[in-house]
Scaffold this motif. Structure first.
Motif, PDB file in Angstrom:
ATOM      1  N   ASP A   9      -1.373 -51.002   6.975  1.00 29.58           N
ATOM      2  CA  ASP A   9      -2.476 -50.586   6.097  1.00 29.58           C
ATOM      3  C   ASP A   9      -3.829 -51.158   6.533  1.00 29.58           C
ATOM      4  OD1 ASP A   9      -0.983 -49.128   3.675  1.00 29.58           O
ATOM      5  OD2 ASP A   9       0.230 -50.817   4.359  1.00 29.58           O
ATOM      6  N   ASP A  50      -0.885 -46.043   7.658  1.00 32.29           N
ATOM      7  CA  ASP A  50      -2.255 -46.069   7.158  1.00 32.29           C
ATOM      8  C   ASP A  50      -3.137 -46.835   8.152  1.00 32.29           C
ATOM      9  OD1 ASP A  50      -1.456 -44.566   5.031  1.00 32.29           O
ATOM     10  OD2 ASP A  50      -1.804 -46.077   3.499  1.00 32.29           O
ATOM     11  N   ASN A  80       0.568 -42.316   4.578  1.00 30.14           N
ATOM     12  CA  ASN A  80       0.025 -41.214   3.773  1.00 30.14           C
ATOM     13  C   ASN A  80      -1.467 -40.993   4.009  1.00 30.14           C
ATOM     14  OD1 ASN A  80       0.168 -43.831   2.291  1.00 30.14           O
ATOM     15  ND2 ASN A  80      -1.192 -42.779   0.861  1.00 30.14           N
ATOM     16  N   HIS A  81      -2.181 -41.992   4.529  1.00 33.80           N
ATOM     17  CA  HIS A  81      -3.595 -41.810   4.871  1.00 33.80           C
ATOM     18  C   HIS A  81      -3.776 -41.358   6.316  1.00 33.80           C
ATOM     19  CE1 HIS A  81      -5.847 -43.451   1.328  1.00 33.80           C
ATOM     20  NE2 HIS A  81      -4.640 -43.937   1.073  1.00 33.80           N
ATOM     21  N   HIS A 151       6.778 -46.182   6.106  1.00 25.48           N
ATOM     22  CA  HIS A 151       5.573 -46.574   5.375  1.00 25.48           C
ATOM     23  C   HIS A 151       5.848 -46.879   3.898  1.00 25.48           C
ATOM     24  CE1 HIS A 151       1.342 -46.941   4.477  1.00 25.48           C
ATOM     25  NE2 HIS A 151       1.424 -46.017   3.550  1.00 25.48           N
ATOM     26  N   HIS A 203       2.361 -49.933   2.705  1.00 25.12           N
ATOM     27  CA  HIS A 203       1.887 -49.072   1.615  1.00 25.12           C
ATOM     28  C   HIS A 203       1.481 -49.838   0.349  1.00 25.12           C
ATOM     29  CE1 HIS A 203       1.189 -45.276  -0.332  1.00 25.12           C
ATOM     30  NE2 HIS A 203       2.249 -45.301  -1.110  1.00 25.12           N
TER      31      HIS A 203
HETATM   32 FE   LIG Z   1      -0.204 -45.955   2.101  1.00 20.69          FE
END
Ligand SMILES: [Fe+2]
Length: 271
Positions: A9, A50, A80-81, A151, A203
């Motif tokens: 992240d 991320d 997810n990013h 993640h 995450h």
């Molecule tokens: Fe994330």
């Protein structure tokens, strides 16, 4: 002995991108310097996703030369990013990206499997049925030591906002941080528990270790900023006073050691 650094992240965007008073870019510069300054060799760096904030080409272009400064090989999970196509093309060098970025490799006799848990619809995490099928084939009881990375957290963490979701400032229900089909994931990996040295994820922006059904689950802190994750906590809460950090993992036979290495935020981090 296998040793690796687990980071997660980093949320690199522009050089000045900041959240709660801290910039992600200079923070990550400090992390790269700290890893390169370790007074011993590690086998690799694991980044559980991320890498960037918005999945944009310019963000990967900014992150790439910084990541290239690492003196150890680095492996990525798609977050997810992230943008899976750009992550594969720009950071991993895959010219024809796969629909989902899963990979397996072996180092010093330990097999490492990285899964792409990003749900393309939103920020929640899920594994497809074909990924679960591949996981079942991988996670047999017999075999070499195994590590799994992804993640999203595939285990409940006794924190309502992580496990069940929360409402944003508009009263909209946000999706959960927990992998949607975490029970199917756990069933798939259970046969390999005797050789599974750990499941490593990110995450949640918070260091955490869970012992579940004979398997270690371990989250790396964020290199950008941490979030509080306490029992009965119903919404995410930034903790900008906490330092940035990474995990140093040593695996020797059946023993797994996880050390958290905190790094003072650089002066340039303050927004
Ligand atoms: Fe994330």
């Amino acid at each position: 002995m296998l040793r690796f650094v687990h980071i997660s992240d980093s949320h690199i965007s522009t050089p000045d991108f900041a959240h709660y008073g801290h910039r992600s870019y200079p923070n990550f510069e400090a992390v790269v310097s700290a890893i390169n300054a370790l007074p011993f060799k590690i086998d690799f760096v694991l980044h559980t996703g991320d890498v960037v904030e918005n999945g944009a080409a310019e963000e990967y272009a900014l992150a790439k030369p910084l990541l290239a400064q690492l003196r150890f090989p680095i492996y990525y999970a798609n977050g997810n990013h992230d943008n899976s196509d750009l992550l594969q093309r720009e950071l991993i060098g895959i010219h024809t990206p796969n629909e989902r970025y899963d990979c397996t490799f072996s180092i010093k006799g330990v097999q490492i499997a990285i899964l792409d848990s990003s749900n393309r619809r939103d920020h929640t995490g899920i594994l497809t049925e074909s990924q679960l099928e591949a996981l079942r084939s991988l996670c047999t009881s017999e075999g070499v030591p195994l590590i799994i990375a992804l993640h999203h957290p595939p285990v409940p963490l006794d924190t309502p906002w992580l496990d069940s979701g929360w409402c944003d400032s508009n009263g909209e229900l946000c999706g959960t941080m927990l992998l949607e089909n975490w029970q199917a994931f756990q069933s798939a990996i259970a046969p390999a528990r005797a050789r599974l040295r750990g499941v490593f994820f990110g995450h949640i922006h918070h260091a955490c270790q869970v012992w579940n059904n004979g398997i270690l689950y371990c989250a790396a802190p964020s290199t950008f900023g941490q979030l509080a994750s306490y029992p009965e906590q119903r919404a995410p809460q930034p903790t900008p006073e906490q330092p940035i950090a990474f995990n140093l993992v040593s695996i020797d036979g059946e023993q797994v050691i996880v050390r958290q290495v905190a790094i003072p935020r650089p002066a340039t981090s303050a927004a």
